[in-house]
Design an enzyme around this catalytic site. Structure first.
Site, PDB file in Angstrom:
ATOM      1  N   GLU A 108       0.797  -1.237   0.000  1.00 31.14           N
ATOM      2  CA  GLU A 108       0.000   0.000   0.000  1.00 31.14           C
ATOM      3  C   GLU A 108       0.829   1.287   0.000  1.00 31.14           C
ATOM      4  O   GLU A 108       0.735   2.100   0.928  1.00 31.14           O
ATOM      5  CB  GLU A 108      -0.936   0.011   1.206  1.00 31.14           C
ATOM      6  CG  GLU A 108      -1.898  -1.150   1.220  1.00 31.14           C
ATOM      7  CD  GLU A 108      -3.002  -0.992   2.257  1.00 31.14           C
ATOM      8  OE1 GLU A 108      -2.891  -0.146   3.155  1.00 31.14           O
ATOM      9  OE2 GLU A 108      -4.006  -1.733   2.141  1.00 31.14           O
ATOM     10  N   GLU A 151      -5.517  -8.440   0.502  1.00 32.07           N
ATOM     11  CA  GLU A 151      -6.161  -8.120   1.784  1.00 32.07           C
ATOM     12  C   GLU A 151      -7.621  -7.776   1.549  1.00 32.07           C
ATOM     13  O   GLU A 151      -7.963  -7.129   0.553  1.00 32.07           O
ATOM     14  CB  GLU A 151      -5.530  -6.901   2.486  1.00 32.07           C
ATOM     15  CG  GLU A 151      -4.207  -7.128   3.141  1.00 32.07           C
ATOM     16  CD  GLU A 151      -3.658  -5.869   3.823  1.00 32.07           C
ATOM     17  OE1 GLU A 151      -4.458  -5.029   4.307  1.00 32.07           O
ATOM     18  OE2 GLU A 151      -2.437  -5.730   3.842  1.00 32.07           O
TER      19      GLU A 151
HETATM   20  C1  FCB Z   1      -4.408  -2.163   5.492  1.00 38.89           C
HETATM   21  C2  FCB Z   1      -3.007  -2.525   5.942  1.00 38.89           C
HETATM   22  C3  FCB Z   1      -2.962  -3.595   7.008  1.00 38.89           C
HETATM   23  C4  FCB Z   1      -4.080  -3.457   8.004  1.00 38.89           C
HETATM   24  C5  FCB Z   1      -5.409  -3.273   7.336  1.00 38.89           C
HETATM   25  C6  FCB Z   1      -6.580  -3.156   8.268  1.00 38.89           C
HETATM   26  O1  FCB Z   1      -4.421  -0.866   5.007  1.00 38.89           O
HETATM   27  O2  FCB Z   1      -2.227  -2.957   4.857  1.00 38.89           O
HETATM   28  O3  FCB Z   1      -1.684  -3.575   7.587  1.00 38.89           O
HETATM   29  O4  FCB Z   1      -3.772  -2.458   8.889  1.00 38.89           O
HETATM   30  O5  FCB Z   1      -5.379  -2.156   6.500  1.00 38.89           O
END
Ligand code: FCB
Length: 427
Positions: free
Chosen positions: A158, A342
């Site tokens: 990210e 994610e």
């Molecule tokens: C993302 C991050 C991860 C976690 C989630 C909830 O932005 O990559 O580390 O904090 O959010």
């Protein structure tokens, strides 16, 4: 009935600082000591004690029948002082990855998940002269030590979120509030990604699969009839959401503005084109955007959540349709296989995580049925963990962690996910 092919990987995701504990040499360790930085005063000193308990956590994954795991390795632990490599730390990661493979779980390793060695942060962090060379060198060390037990790699997690939180909003180290520094950090991370991509491929050859975990959101106008809101949604999406990801696909970051952003010596944005073997998507929510003169630092975009919609414990809108739209759009733009690196929800009562999972997975199953090349899904997260400046309040785990005793308890949503992973259908 929606189904997933046998080759589809169901996994979970974590990051070193959020679960491991026991690392005192990172910028986040130092940052969390400063009063007022982390909600509730939480510090990552122990977190889930994962550095010592990883065997237990691996056993949980195995018992759930999950076939993949995304984790990060802590640069600050491996290189605690400049050019000094801690071989014992690398050996432990090697044991971890080896045990994972023995358990039939495919690892995906992130090199840089928000944190830096403190010594590097002190020298300017992402903006330091030679940051990209440093990351590439770390990539070589990691690939040399772990390359035979890990095939899937993420260079940077990210980059857009990190640039915004650390250099624009001042919420994460080094807590700056400077739009020009944020742009520069973003750009430097692109150079660093390209350098790390090349280093990994150089050491590991074409069998290694390397990508970025791109944080992608939808930006939609609050008042669709307002041209100012439409414009804001477009600009916000173009600059914040899409620029890094687009650069890795097309070699253009901000379009004509690319010429104005100065990078590390010799780096040209065009070099980023095609520097990913798969396209990683971290998807959580969407932003409804309206033009607001009071939000200059955020490109005049005021972000909000529509009234009455379902939200997480952090107030993030639950919007599964966005995942479907993003997956389809970026599979086409990137031309490479997609992994959802994610996706998850802060939900302490575990009343919304089950339906959240099913609705997001349904979007993927439909996309796959339509021919979109989505190869896997990593739920954030395996465990409750240290949620950066939000501290220990948000509960993202399929597995609940009692921080006082370090007891783990699989939540109902964890059992549900295991069932879906086993049966490969959504009823
Ligand atoms: C993302 C991050 C991860 C976690 C989630 C909830 O932005 O990559 O580390 O904090 O959010």
């Amino acid at each position: 009935m929606l189904s997933f092919p046998d080759s589809f990987r169901f996994g979970t995701a974590t990051a070193a600082t959020q679960i491991e504990g026991g690392c005192t040499t990172s910028d986040w360790y130092a940052f969390a000591q400063q009063p007022g930085r982390i909600k509730g005063g939480g510090r990552p000193d122990v977190a889930c004690d994962g550095w010592r308990r990883w065997r237990d956590d691996l056993a949980i994954q195995k018992s759930l029948g999950l076939g993949a795991y995304r984790m990060s390795i802590e640069w600050a632990r491996i290189e605690p002082r400049p050019n000094e490599i801690d071989q014992a730390a690398l050996d432990e990661y090697r044991r971890m990855l080896g045990a994972m493979r023995d358990a039939g779980i495919e690892p995906m390793v992130t090199l840089h998940h928000f944190t830096l060695p403190k010594w590097l942060a002190d020298r300017g962090g992402l903006l330091a002269e030679g940051f990209h060379t440093r990351l590439a060198r770390f990539a070589r060390v990691a690939a040399g030590a772990l390359g035979d037990v890990c095939r899937f790699w993420i260079t940077i997690n990210e980059p857009n979120v990190l640039a915004a939180q650390a250099y624009l909003l001042g919420a994460w180290p080094p807590a700056r509030q400077s739009p020009t520094e944020a742009l520069r950090a973003h750009h430097r991370m692109l150079a660093a990604h390209v350098a790390a991509y090349r280093a990994l491929k150089d050491v590991l050859g074409d069998d290694a699969q390397v990508g970025v975990a791109h944080h992608l959101r939808l930006a939609q106008p609050a008042r669709p009839e307002s041209s100012a809101d439409r414009m804001m949604a477009h600009v916000f999406a173009r600059v914040f959401n899409d620029s890094f990801a687009l650069a890795t696909c097309t070699g253009r970051m901000y379009g004509p503005l690319d010429a104005l952003v100065t990078g590390p010596e010799g780096f040209r944005v065009a070099e980023a084109r095609g520097t990913q073997d798969f396209f990683g998507i971290n998807y959580y929510s969407r932003d409804v955007v309206r033009f607001s003169p009071g939000h200059a630092a955020e490109l005049f975009a005021e972000r909000s959540v529509p009234p009455g919609v379902e939200v997480s414990d952090l107030g993030w809108e639950v919007y599964p349709e966005g995942l479907g739209m993003i997956v389809r759009a970026w599979a086409q733009r990137s031309g490479v296989p997609v992994y959802i690196t994610e996706n998850g929800i802060a939900d302490a009562t575990d009343s919304r995580r089950g339906p959240f999972l099913v609705r997001h997975l349904a979007q993927l199953a439909r996309a796959i049925a339509d021919g979109v090349d989505v190869r896997g899904y990593f739920h954030w997260s395996l465990l409750d963990n240290f949620e950066w400046a939000e501290g220990y309040g948000p509960r993202f785990g399929l597995v609940e962690v009692d921080y006082a005793t370090q007891d783990r308890r699989i939540r109902d949503s964890g059992h549900l996910y295991a069932k879906i992973a086993r049966e490969r259908v959504l009823l």
